[in-house]
Motif scaffolding. Structure first.
Motif, PDB file in Angstrom:
ATOM      1  N   ALA A  15       0.346  -1.209  -0.225  1.00 55.67           N
ATOM      2  CA  ALA A  15      -0.135  -0.399   0.148  1.00 55.67           C
ATOM      3  C   ALA A  15       0.560   1.524   0.128  1.00 55.67           C
ATOM      4  CB  ALA A  15      -0.912   0.137   1.163  1.00 55.67           C
ATOM      5  N   GLY A  16       1.598   1.020   0.484  1.00 53.58           N
ATOM      6  CA  GLY A  16       2.737   2.505   0.956  1.00 53.58           C
ATOM      7  C   GLY A  16       3.938   2.312  -0.538  1.00 53.58           C
ATOM      8  N   MET A  17       3.995   1.508  -1.200  1.00 55.12           N
ATOM      9  CA  MET A  17       4.556   1.007  -2.550  1.00 55.12           C
ATOM     10  C   MET A  17       6.422   1.567  -2.348  1.00 55.12           C
ATOM     11  SD  MET A  17       2.169   1.056  -5.250  1.00 55.12           S
ATOM     12  CE  MET A  17       1.059   2.274  -6.200  1.00 55.12           C
ATOM     13  N   ALA A  18       6.584   1.124  -1.452  1.00 55.65           N
ATOM     14  CA  ALA A  18       7.167   1.076  -0.544  1.00 55.65           C
ATOM     15  C   ALA A  18       8.582   0.090  -1.274  1.00 55.65           C
ATOM     16  CB  ALA A  18       7.898   0.986   1.312  1.00 55.65           C
ATOM     17  N   LEU A  19       9.757   0.677  -1.764  1.00 52.37           N
ATOM     18  CA  LEU A  19      10.931  -0.471  -3.005  1.00 52.37           C
ATOM     19  C   LEU A  19      11.805  -0.014  -1.794  1.00 52.37           C
ATOM     20  CD1 LEU A  19      11.434  -1.234  -5.559  1.00 52.37           C
ATOM     21  CD2 LEU A  19      12.835   0.965  -5.870  1.00 52.37           C
ATOM     22  N   PRO A  20      12.261  -1.552  -1.671  1.00 58.76           N
ATOM     23  CA  PRO A  20      13.556  -1.883  -0.675  1.00 58.76           C
ATOM     24  C   PRO A  20      14.629  -1.157  -1.242  1.00 58.76           C
ATOM     25  CG  PRO A  20      12.833  -4.174  -1.300  1.00 58.76           C
ATOM     26  CD  PRO A  20      11.899  -3.056  -1.976  1.00 58.76           C
ATOM     27  N   ASP A  21      16.027  -1.477  -0.603  1.00 59.85           N
ATOM     28  CA  ASP A  21      17.404  -1.483  -1.278  1.00 59.85           C
ATOM     29  C   ASP A  21      17.501  -2.555  -1.757  1.00 59.85           C
ATOM     30  OD1 ASP A  21      19.614  -1.141  -1.586  1.00 59.85           O
ATOM     31  OD2 ASP A  21      20.259  -0.681   0.570  1.00 59.85           O
ATOM     32  N   VAL A  22      17.502  -3.177  -2.696  1.00 61.01           N
ATOM     33  CA  VAL A  22      17.878  -4.236  -3.493  1.00 61.01           C
ATOM     34  C   VAL A  22      18.622  -5.234  -3.872  1.00 61.01           C
ATOM     35  CG1 VAL A  22      16.857  -5.205  -5.700  1.00 61.01           C
ATOM     36  CG2 VAL A  22      15.393  -3.929  -4.945  1.00 61.01           C
ATOM     37  N   PRO A  23      20.242  -4.445  -4.251  1.00 63.77           N
ATOM     38  CA  PRO A  23      21.490  -5.006  -4.153  1.00 63.77           C
ATOM     39  C   PRO A  23      21.807  -4.998  -2.828  1.00 63.77           C
ATOM     40  CG  PRO A  23      21.322  -3.088  -5.304  1.00 63.77           C
ATOM     41  CD  PRO A  23      19.941  -2.825  -4.752  1.00 63.77           C
ATOM     42  N   LEU A  24      21.506  -4.412  -1.343  1.00 61.71           N
ATOM     43  CA  LEU A  24      22.200  -5.000   0.538  1.00 61.71           C
ATOM     44  C   LEU A  24      21.333  -5.961   0.752  1.00 61.71           C
ATOM     45  CD1 LEU A  24      24.200  -4.417   2.577  1.00 61.71           C
ATOM     46  CD2 LEU A  24      22.583  -2.791   3.130  1.00 61.71           C
ATOM     47  N   ALA A  25      19.606  -5.922   0.493  1.00 60.03           N
ATOM     48  CA  ALA A  25      18.470  -7.062   0.695  1.00 60.03           C
ATOM     49  C   ALA A  25      19.297  -8.805  -0.008  1.00 60.03           C
ATOM     50  CB  ALA A  25      17.618  -6.504   0.476  1.00 60.03           C
ATOM     51  N   SER A  26      19.343  -7.991  -1.583  1.00 60.88           N
ATOM     52  CA  SER A  26      20.122  -9.331  -2.134  1.00 60.88           C
ATOM     53  C   SER A  26      21.306  -9.896  -1.912  1.00 60.88           C
ATOM     54  CB  SER A  26      20.646  -9.705  -3.862  1.00 60.88           C
ATOM     55  OG  SER A  26      18.935  -8.900  -4.508  1.00 60.88           O
ATOM     56  N   LEU A  27      22.330  -8.677  -1.374  1.00 61.99           N
ATOM     57  CA  LEU A  27      23.377  -9.610  -1.009  1.00 61.99           C
ATOM     58  C   LEU A  27      23.238 -10.314   0.383  1.00 61.99           C
ATOM     59  CD1 LEU A  27      26.772  -9.411  -0.808  1.00 61.99           C
ATOM     60  CD2 LEU A  27      26.484  -7.079   0.196  1.00 61.99           C
ATOM     61  N   ALA A  28      22.209 -10.100   1.261  1.00 59.36           N
ATOM     62  CA  ALA A  28      21.911 -11.200   2.721  1.00 59.36           C
ATOM     63  C   ALA A  28      21.703 -12.143   1.781  1.00 59.36           C
ATOM     64  CB  ALA A  28      20.867  -9.900   3.466  1.00 59.36           C
ATOM     65  N   LEU A  29      20.881 -12.148   1.140  1.00 54.45           N
ATOM     66  CA  LEU A  29      20.624 -13.377   0.756  1.00 54.45           C
ATOM     67  C   LEU A  29      21.240 -14.078   0.014  1.00 54.45           C
ATOM     68  CD1 LEU A  29      16.714 -12.378  -0.207  1.00 54.45           C
ATOM     69  CD2 LEU A  29      16.779 -13.731   1.808  1.00 54.45           C
ATOM     70  N   LEU A  30      22.021 -13.502  -0.863  1.00 57.16           N
ATOM     71  CA  LEU A  30      23.220 -14.750  -0.931  1.00 57.16           C
ATOM     72  C   LEU A  30      23.936 -14.453   0.099  1.00 57.16           C
ATOM     73  CD1 LEU A  30      23.791 -13.037  -4.447  1.00 57.16           C
ATOM     74  CD2 LEU A  30      22.705 -15.152  -4.336  1.00 57.16           C
ATOM     75  N   LEU A  31      24.277 -14.472   0.810  1.00 54.48           N
ATOM     76  CA  LEU A  31      25.109 -14.743   2.127  1.00 54.48           C
ATOM     77  C   LEU A  31      24.593 -15.728   2.684  1.00 54.48           C
ATOM     78  CD1 LEU A  31      27.599 -14.008   3.388  1.00 54.48           C
ATOM     79  CD2 LEU A  31      26.251 -12.936   5.269  1.00 54.48           C
ATOM     80  N   ALA A  32      22.618 -15.950   2.936  1.00 55.21           N
ATOM     81  CA  ALA A  32      22.168 -17.061   3.995  1.00 55.21           C
ATOM     82  C   ALA A  32      21.764 -17.405   3.147  1.00 55.21           C
ATOM     83  CB  ALA A  32      20.814 -16.611   4.027  1.00 55.21           C
ATOM     84  N   ILE A  33      22.135 -18.017   1.996  1.00 55.95           N
ATOM     85  CA  ILE A  33      22.040 -19.567   1.250  1.00 55.95           C
ATOM     86  C   ILE A  33      23.662 -19.966   0.905  1.00 55.95           C
ATOM     87  CG2 ILE A  33      21.768 -20.221  -1.337  1.00 55.95           C
ATOM     88  CD1 ILE A  33      19.479 -18.299  -1.711  1.00 55.95           C
ATOM     89  N   GLY A  34      24.179 -18.787   1.335  1.00 50.79           N
ATOM     90  CA  GLY A  34      26.155 -19.432   1.452  1.00 50.79           C
ATOM     91  C   GLY A  34      26.262 -20.149   2.018  1.00 50.79           C
ATOM     92  N   VAL A  35      25.352 -19.721   3.831  1.00 49.49           N
ATOM     93  CA  VAL A  35      25.773 -20.468   4.928  1.00 49.49           C
ATOM     94  C   VAL A  35      25.228 -21.232   5.095  1.00 49.49           C
ATOM     95  CG1 VAL A  35      24.955 -19.739   7.234  1.00 49.49           C
ATOM     96  CG2 VAL A  35      26.223 -18.007   5.937  1.00 49.49           C
ATOM     97  N   THR A  36      23.992 -21.604   4.790  1.00 53.16           N
ATOM     98  CA  THR A  36      22.684 -22.586   4.857  1.00 53.16           C
ATOM     99  C   THR A  36      23.515 -23.747   3.964  1.00 53.16           C
ATOM    100  OG1 THR A  36      20.525 -20.676   4.933  1.00 53.16           O
ATOM    101  CG2 THR A  36      20.662 -23.695   4.451  1.00 53.16           C
ATOM    102  N   VAL A  37      23.779 -24.151   3.068  1.00 51.79           N
ATOM    103  CA  VAL A  37      24.747 -24.416   2.068  1.00 51.79           C
ATOM    104  C   VAL A  37      25.825 -25.600   2.545  1.00 51.79           C
ATOM    105  CG1 VAL A  37      25.468 -25.680   0.111  1.00 51.79           C
ATOM    106  CG2 VAL A  37      23.427 -24.081  -0.182  1.00 51.79           C
ATOM    107  N   ALA A  38      27.283 -23.944   3.162  1.00 54.38           N
ATOM    108  CA  ALA A  38      27.918 -24.572   4.076  1.00 54.38           C
ATOM    109  C   ALA A  38      27.833 -25.551   5.413  1.00 54.38           C
ATOM    110  CB  ALA A  38      28.876 -23.136   4.314  1.00 54.38           C
ATOM    111  N   ALA A  39      26.686 -24.567   6.182  1.00 59.93           N
ATOM    112  CA  ALA A  39      26.630 -25.709   7.257  1.00 59.93           C
ATOM    113  C   ALA A  39      26.469 -26.541   6.967  1.00 59.93           C
ATOM    114  CB  ALA A  39      25.465 -24.706   8.404  1.00 59.93           C
ATOM    115  N   ALA A  40      25.154 -27.396   5.879  1.00 55.45           N
ATOM    116  CA  ALA A  40      24.662 -28.932   5.758  1.00 55.45           C
ATOM    117  C   ALA A  40      26.122 -29.453   5.775  1.00 55.45           C
ATOM    118  CB  ALA A  40      23.968 -28.354   4.456  1.00 55.45           C
ATOM    119  N   THR A  41      26.499 -28.689   4.460  1.00 51.82           N
ATOM    120  CA  THR A  41      27.982 -29.216   3.498  1.00 51.82           C
ATOM    121  C   THR A  41      28.767 -29.585   5.310  1.00 51.82           C
ATOM    122  OG1 THR A  41      27.710 -28.021   2.145  1.00 51.82           O
ATOM    123  CG2 THR A  41      29.828 -29.110   2.643  1.00 51.82           C
TER     124      THR A  41
END
Length: 185
Positions: free
Chosen positions: A82-108
């Motif tokens: 409703a507020g038409m808010a656009l997130p900081d996409v590059p920083l958010a994407s970097l955080a999600l990529l880091l989370a995916i990497g940590v998840t895969v590394a921890a499982a390994t």
């Protein structure tokens, strides 16, 4: 299990901080997912300890907290749309990529202590419950960046939060069933 709890807890704290900085709903949902995994490990460890009768109560508490947080996240997604808010996409994407990497590394690393061969299929089977919602968050952020609109990010975040509601209901129902069998002095 303690290692997984600590890794998930730290990863959840990182995602919460990144979500606060970027205002990306998909990061809030990812943080909720990861923190729920950490809480699940904590409840399991508490149930294995000196007080196993606490496990049903702790499961109910975890389920209630997860349900409230998921519903609040869906409401926040609606407000974001409703507020038409656009997130900081590059920083958010970097955080999600880091989370995916940590998840895969921890499982390994955690899989290395088990019997059997470490294969990409085994890693996939161990991480798919966490990696798929994180990848969906990346897709939502990419769509937000392409469309210059925060709605795709908010919709993906609301979808991930909504997918956590059945788990919350299961924890609540299992905690009620487990607490009925516990004798009170």
């Amino acid at each position: 299990m303690r290692t997984a709890m600590v890794v998930n807890g730290l990863q959840g704290a990182l995602l919460l901080a990144a979500a606060d900085a970027t205002q990306a709903v998909s990061l809030w949902a990812a943080a909720l997912l990861v923190l729920d995994r950490a809480a699940g490990h904590a409840v399991t460890l508490a149930g294995m300890g000196r007080r196993p009768e606490w496990r049903p109560r702790l499961s109910m508490l975890q389920g209630a907290a997860l349900a409230v947080a998921a519903v609040a996240l869906v409401a926040a997604a609606e407000r974001s749309i409703a507020g038409m808010a656009l997130p900081d996409v590059p920083l958010a994407s970097l955080a999600l990529l880091l989370a995916i990497g940590v998840t895969v590394a921890a499982a390994t690393l955690l899989f290395a202590g088990r019997r059997g061969r470490l294969t990409p299929r085994a890693i996939w089977l161990c991480t798919r419950r966490d990696v798929l919602p994180l990848a969906a968050g990346l897709a939502g952020l990419a769509a937000s960046w392409l469309l210059l609109d925060g709605a795709p990010d908010a919709l993906v975040g609301a979808g991930v939060a909504a997918l956590l509601l059945p788990a919350a209901w299961g924890l609540l129902r299992g905690g009620v069933a487990g607490s009925e069998g516990v004798r009170h002095p």
